[in-house]
Design an enzyme around this catalytic site. Structure first.
Site, mmCIF file in Angstrom:
data_model
loop_
_atom_site.group_PDB
_atom_site.id
_atom_site.type_symbol
_atom_site.label_atom_id
_atom_site.label_comp_id
_atom_site.label_asym_id
_atom_site.label_seq_id
_atom_site.Cartn_x
_atom_site.Cartn_y
_atom_site.Cartn_z
ATOM 1 N N SER A 35 -0.691 2.992 6.052
ATOM 2 C CA SER A 35 -1.172 3.719 7.390
ATOM 3 C C SER A 35 0.234 3.588 8.190
ATOM 4 O O SER A 35 0.304 4.518 9.015
ATOM 5 C CB SER A 35 -2.056 3.112 8.209
ATOM 6 O OG SER A 35 -1.504 1.774 8.415
ATOM 7 N N HIS A 89 6.442 -1.516 3.562
ATOM 8 C CA HIS A 89 6.649 -2.852 3.977
ATOM 9 C C HIS A 89 5.483 -3.700 2.851
ATOM 10 O O HIS A 89 4.764 -3.237 2.020
ATOM 11 C CB HIS A 89 5.603 -2.856 5.256
ATOM 12 C CG HIS A 89 4.416 -2.184 5.162
ATOM 13 N ND1 HIS A 89 4.476 -0.980 5.523
ATOM 14 C CD2 HIS A 89 3.124 -2.560 5.414
ATOM 15 C CE1 HIS A 89 3.266 -0.239 5.548
ATOM 16 N NE2 HIS A 89 2.291 -1.360 5.370
ATOM 17 N N ASN A 130 0.805 -1.226 0.022
ATOM 18 C CA ASN A 130 0.013 0.044 0.100
ATOM 19 C C ASN A 130 1.024 1.145 0.017
ATOM 20 O O ASN A 130 1.687 1.405 0.942
ATOM 21 C CB ASN A 130 -0.941 0.075 1.451
ATOM 22 C CG ASN A 130 -1.946 -1.142 1.064
ATOM 23 O OD1 ASN A 130 -2.325 -1.539 0.019
ATOM 24 N ND2 ASN A 130 -2.364 -1.771 2.358
HETATM 25 P P1 AMP Z 1 -0.508 -0.490 5.827
HETATM 26 O O1 AMP Z 1 -2.029 -0.089 6.093
HETATM 27 O O2 AMP Z 1 -0.167 -1.108 4.558
HETATM 28 O O3 AMP Z 1 0.143 0.705 6.055
HETATM 29 O O4 AMP Z 1 -0.212 -1.738 6.636
HETATM 30 C C1 AMP Z 1 0.249 -1.483 8.070
HETATM 31 C C2 AMP Z 1 -0.135 -2.722 8.721
HETATM 32 O O5 AMP Z 1 0.663 -2.828 9.834
HETATM 33 C C3 AMP Z 1 -1.453 -2.991 9.198
HETATM 34 O O6 AMP Z 1 -1.898 -4.114 8.454
HETATM 35 C C4 AMP Z 1 -1.518 -3.247 10.805
HETATM 36 O O7 AMP Z 1 -2.377 -4.147 11.106
HETATM 37 C C5 AMP Z 1 0.103 -3.443 11.078
HETATM 38 N N1 AMP Z 1 0.668 -3.191 12.111
HETATM 39 C C6 AMP Z 1 0.323 -1.988 12.771
HETATM 40 N N2 AMP Z 1 1.134 -1.935 14.113
HETATM 41 C C7 AMP Z 1 1.639 -3.372 14.296
HETATM 42 C C8 AMP Z 1 2.376 -3.727 15.167
HETATM 43 N N3 AMP Z 1 2.872 -3.277 16.309
HETATM 44 N N4 AMP Z 1 3.010 -5.117 15.025
HETATM 45 C C9 AMP Z 1 2.446 -5.569 13.865
HETATM 46 N N5 AMP Z 1 1.795 -5.306 12.940
HETATM 47 C C10 AMP Z 1 1.294 -3.996 13.001
#
Ligand code: AMP
Length: 116
Positions: free
Chosen positions: A97, A102, A89
């Site tokens: 987010s 990633h 994303n």
């Molecule tokens: P994105 O919305 O593509 O930026 O993905 C961010 C991802 O990070 C989301 O799927 C969240 O659930 C995940 N996320 C946020 N905080 C953590 C955390 N502390 N450990 C593992 N995953 C996380």
């Protein structure tokens, strides 16, 4: 917090816990805290690249390593043969987010196309 400091920086530094499934010198893979499939692993570069817009030719090798790590994680998770989805994303409108590049590795169920 520096500009590129995110929750993922804290995971890299082991300041907060994550379920790590794979690690190399340059990349780290850990389970998503809010899984969208039975396999949902995030793969990040240890270098705090914001997203693809922030990557340069200097990052060529690390970007390659991320994709190789995706295949490795799929193998570790047992989803390589059945198929898995790799998602980036990139930017807010695409659903980013956490502003540390990633890859989402999603597997263990069927996926639709086009994505929502
Ligand atoms: P994105 O919305 O593509 O930026 O993905 C961010 C991802 O990070 C989301 O799927 C969240 O659930 C995940 N996320 C946020 N905080 C953590 C955390 N502390 N450990 C593992 N995953 C996380």
């Amino acid at each position: 917090m520096s500009q590129n400091e995110t929750i993922f920086s804290k995971i890299i530094r082991r300041e907060i816990n994550a379920q790590i499934v794979h690690e190399t010198e340059n990349v780290l893979a850990f389970r998503d805290i809010n899984p969208q499939a039975s396999t949902h692993v995030l793969i990040i570069p240890k270098k705090p690249i914001v997203n693809l817009n922030d990557a340069s030719s200097e990052d060529r090798e690390i970007l390659g390593e991320l994709l190789l790590a995706a295949a490795e994680v799929a193998k570790i998770e047992g989803v390589a043969q059945d198929g898995y989805r790799v998602v980036i994303n990139n930017g807010e409108r695409a659903g980013q987010s956490v502003f540390h590049l990633h890859l989402h590795i999603l597997g263990g169920r069927a996926f639709e196309w086009p994505p929502g």
